[in-house]
Write a protein that holds these residues in place. Structure first.
Motif, PDB file in Angstrom:
ATOM      1  N   PHE A 128      10.776 -15.714  -7.781  1.00  0.00           N
ATOM      2  CA  PHE A 128       9.841 -16.468  -6.946  1.00  0.00           C
ATOM      3  C   PHE A 128      10.537 -17.690  -6.357  1.00  0.00           C
ATOM      4  CE2 PHE A 128       6.374 -19.757  -6.814  1.00  0.00           C
ATOM      5  CZ  PHE A 128       5.715 -19.237  -5.720  1.00  0.00           C
ATOM      6  N   VAL A 129      11.317 -18.380  -7.177  1.00  0.00           N
ATOM      7  CA  VAL A 129      12.060 -19.549  -6.696  1.00  0.00           C
ATOM      8  C   VAL A 129      13.070 -19.134  -5.631  1.00  0.00           C
ATOM      9  CG1 VAL A 129      13.645 -21.397  -7.372  1.00  0.00           C
ATOM     10  CG2 VAL A 129      11.741 -20.784  -8.864  1.00  0.00           C
ATOM     11  N   GLU A 130      13.754 -18.016  -5.857  1.00  0.00           N
ATOM     12  CA  GLU A 130      14.733 -17.546  -4.879  1.00  0.00           C
ATOM     13  C   GLU A 130      14.067 -17.172  -3.558  1.00  0.00           C
ATOM     14  OE1 GLU A 130      16.906 -14.381  -6.603  1.00  0.00           O
ATOM     15  OE2 GLU A 130      17.861 -15.609  -8.156  1.00  0.00           O
ATOM     16  N   THR A 131      12.883 -16.578  -3.642  1.00  0.00           N
ATOM     17  CA  THR A 131      12.160 -16.225  -2.412  1.00  0.00           C
ATOM     18  C   THR A 131      11.765 -17.472  -1.639  1.00  0.00           C
ATOM     19  OG1 THR A 131      11.288 -14.245  -3.508  1.00  0.00           O
ATOM     20  CG2 THR A 131      10.210 -14.935  -1.475  1.00  0.00           C
ATOM     21  N   LEU A 132      11.319 -18.501  -2.357  1.00  0.00           N
ATOM     22  CA  LEU A 132      11.010 -19.766  -1.687  1.00  0.00           C
ATOM     23  C   LEU A 132      12.258 -20.369  -1.066  1.00  0.00           C
ATOM     24  CD1 LEU A 132       8.580 -21.467  -4.252  1.00  0.00           C
ATOM     25  CD2 LEU A 132       7.994 -20.665  -1.965  1.00  0.00           C
ATOM     26  N   ARG A 136      14.635 -18.950   0.388  1.00  0.00           N
ATOM     27  CA  ARG A 136      15.052 -18.334   1.647  1.00  0.00           C
ATOM     28  C   ARG A 136      14.389 -18.986   2.856  1.00  0.00           C
ATOM     29  NH1 ARG A 136      13.552 -13.323  -1.138  1.00  0.00           N
ATOM     30  NH2 ARG A 136      15.315 -12.657  -2.425  1.00  0.00           N
ATOM     31  N   SER A 137      13.390 -19.815   2.587  1.00  0.00           N
ATOM     32  CA  SER A 137      12.718 -20.516   3.682  1.00  0.00           C
ATOM     33  C   SER A 137      13.628 -21.605   4.235  1.00  0.00           C
ATOM     34  CB  SER A 137      11.397 -21.129   3.180  1.00  0.00           C
ATOM     35  OG  SER A 137      10.859 -22.006   4.127  1.00  0.00           O
ATOM     36  N   ASP A 138      13.454 -21.912   5.494  1.00  0.00           N
ATOM     37  CA  ASP A 138      14.250 -22.966   6.139  1.00  0.00           C
ATOM     38  C   ASP A 138      13.758 -24.365   5.800  1.00  0.00           C
ATOM     39  OD1 ASP A 138      15.767 -20.993   7.362  1.00  0.00           O
ATOM     40  OD2 ASP A 138      14.478 -20.936   9.144  1.00  0.00           O
ATOM     41  N   PHE A 139      12.639 -24.456   5.039  1.00  0.00           N
ATOM     42  CA  PHE A 139      12.024 -25.764   4.817  1.00  0.00           C
ATOM     43  C   PHE A 139      12.092 -26.198   3.360  1.00  0.00           C
ATOM     44  CE2 PHE A 139       9.902 -23.479   8.253  1.00  0.00           C
ATOM     45  CZ  PHE A 139      10.129 -24.346   9.314  1.00  0.00           C
ATOM     46  N   VAL A 140      12.806 -25.449   2.519  1.00  0.00           N
ATOM     47  CA  VAL A 140      12.971 -25.810   1.111  1.00  0.00           C
ATOM     48  C   VAL A 140      14.458 -25.945   0.840  1.00  0.00           C
ATOM     49  CG1 VAL A 140      12.482 -25.173  -1.275  1.00  0.00           C
ATOM     50  CG2 VAL A 140      10.881 -24.518   0.526  1.00  0.00           C
ATOM     51  N   ASP A 141      14.871 -27.102   0.328  1.00  0.00           N
ATOM     52  CA  ASP A 141      16.293 -27.383   0.149  1.00  0.00           C
ATOM     53  C   ASP A 141      16.732 -27.338  -1.309  1.00  0.00           C
ATOM     54  OD1 ASP A 141      16.563 -27.815   2.917  1.00  0.00           O
ATOM     55  OD2 ASP A 141      15.880 -29.886   2.694  1.00  0.00           O
ATOM     56  N   ASN A 142      15.968 -27.973  -2.192  1.00  0.00           N
ATOM     57  CA  ASN A 142      16.397 -28.135  -3.577  1.00  0.00           C
ATOM     58  C   ASN A 142      15.294 -27.713  -4.540  1.00  0.00           C
ATOM     59  OD1 ASN A 142      18.872 -29.453  -2.712  1.00  0.00           O
ATOM     60  ND2 ASN A 142      17.609 -31.268  -2.317  1.00  0.00           N
ATOM     61  N   PHE A 143      15.692 -27.464  -5.777  1.00  0.00           N
ATOM     62  CA  PHE A 143      14.744 -27.235  -6.857  1.00  0.00           C
ATOM     63  C   PHE A 143      15.307 -27.867  -8.130  1.00  0.00           C
ATOM     64  CE2 PHE A 143      17.707 -23.751  -7.191  1.00  0.00           C
ATOM     65  CZ  PHE A 143      17.847 -23.529  -8.558  1.00  0.00           C
ATOM     66  N   TYR A 144      14.431 -28.103  -9.100  1.00  0.00           N
ATOM     67  CA  TYR A 144      14.828 -28.755 -10.345  1.00  0.00           C
ATOM     68  C   TYR A 144      14.685 -27.773 -11.507  1.00  0.00           C
ATOM     69  CZ  TYR A 144      14.526 -33.135  -7.735  1.00  0.00           C
ATOM     70  OH  TYR A 144      14.705 -34.135  -6.810  1.00  0.00           O
ATOM     71  N   ARG A 145      15.654 -27.803 -12.388  1.00  0.00           N
ATOM     72  CA  ARG A 145      15.627 -26.955 -13.571  1.00  0.00           C
ATOM     73  C   ARG A 145      15.573 -27.857 -14.815  1.00  0.00           C
ATOM     74  NH1 ARG A 145      17.225 -21.744 -14.100  1.00  0.00           N
ATOM     75  NH2 ARG A 145      18.313 -21.848 -12.082  1.00  0.00           N
TER      76      ARG A 145
END
Length: 239
Positions: A198-202, A204-213
């Protein structure tokens, strides 16, 4: 100095008679007061009806807007072919408040699903995944309708009970919401999830840059928060 009430009345009457002023007619005073009360009641009744009509119109407009957003999100997200769309409907009950002419209006809301021209209640007729997806979509629609000034949208484990196709559809729907509200300065989308795909699918969007683990350090028994970029480069970390 204390003046007895009887003396005060006697003095007032003597002043009235000395000035040759006629005493007011008590029946006239009562009639005028009664007419004023009737006019006030009429005005209050007009105000009540106008306010009730305005509230009903506003309620109808908002329900129409919410259902339009729900329909768009459902058609974008849901991957099955057994439900075309879902909708919130309200049943109105009139309850007496004790007065002879006053009624209190109560709304009972329920979610229905549509397939062609057939509409059925979702309760007891849909799967757990469909319930979760409908709940998420309704929340997103309510946020889009009423919470534009509050830019924080938080979802905790939104993919629970969803199959892979609907998870992908939800990710695309959230990406569209981010795209539509990217110019809103106070907008933030917070998602808590264990679903890596789900995180990987998000990502792929041009408007999401980073995520926190969030991980647990077995040595120090402390949690660590690592920021990652979707390009694969570890951006920063903090404990």
């Amino acid at each position: 100095t204390t003046v007895p009430v009887s003396s005060f009345l006697s003095l007032s009457l003597s002043l009235v008679f000395s000035l040759a002023l006629p005493l007011p007619s008590l029946p006239c005073v009562f009639i005028h007061t009664h007419q004023t009360t009737e006019l006030a009641n009429v005005d209050l009744d007009k105000y009540y009806k106008a306010l009730d009509k305005a509230i009903m119109r506003y309620h109808g407009m908002k329900m129409e807007e919410i259902n339009r957003i729900i329909k768009d999100l459902w058609m974008t997200t849901y991957r099955g072919n057994d439900i075309d769309s879902i909708q919130i409907v309200s049943d109105v009950d009139e309850e007496s408040t004790g007065a002879a002419t006053k009624q209190r209006r109560c709304y009972n809301y329920r979610v229905i699903m549509r397939k062609g021209d057939t509409a059925l209640d979702m309760r007891g007729r849909c799967s757990a995944g469909q319930k979760v997806l409908a709940s998420l979509i309704i929340r997103l629609a309510l946020a889009e309708t009423f919470c534009l000034s509050c830019g924080i949208l938080a979802l905790d484990e939104p993919t629970t009970n969803l199959d892979r196709d609907n998870i992908e559809g939800l990710a695309h729907a959230l990406s569209d919401i981010v795209k539509q509200r990217r110019r809103q300065r106070n907008f933030q989308l917070v998602i808590i999830t264990h679903d890596e795909e789900f995180v990987e699918t998000l990502g792929r969007s041009d408007f999401v840059d980073n995520f926190y683990r969030v991980t647990k350090d077995e040595t120090s028994h402390c949690s660590k928060v690592w920021m990652h970029s979707f390009s694969g480069r570890e951006a920063a970390d903090e404990t």
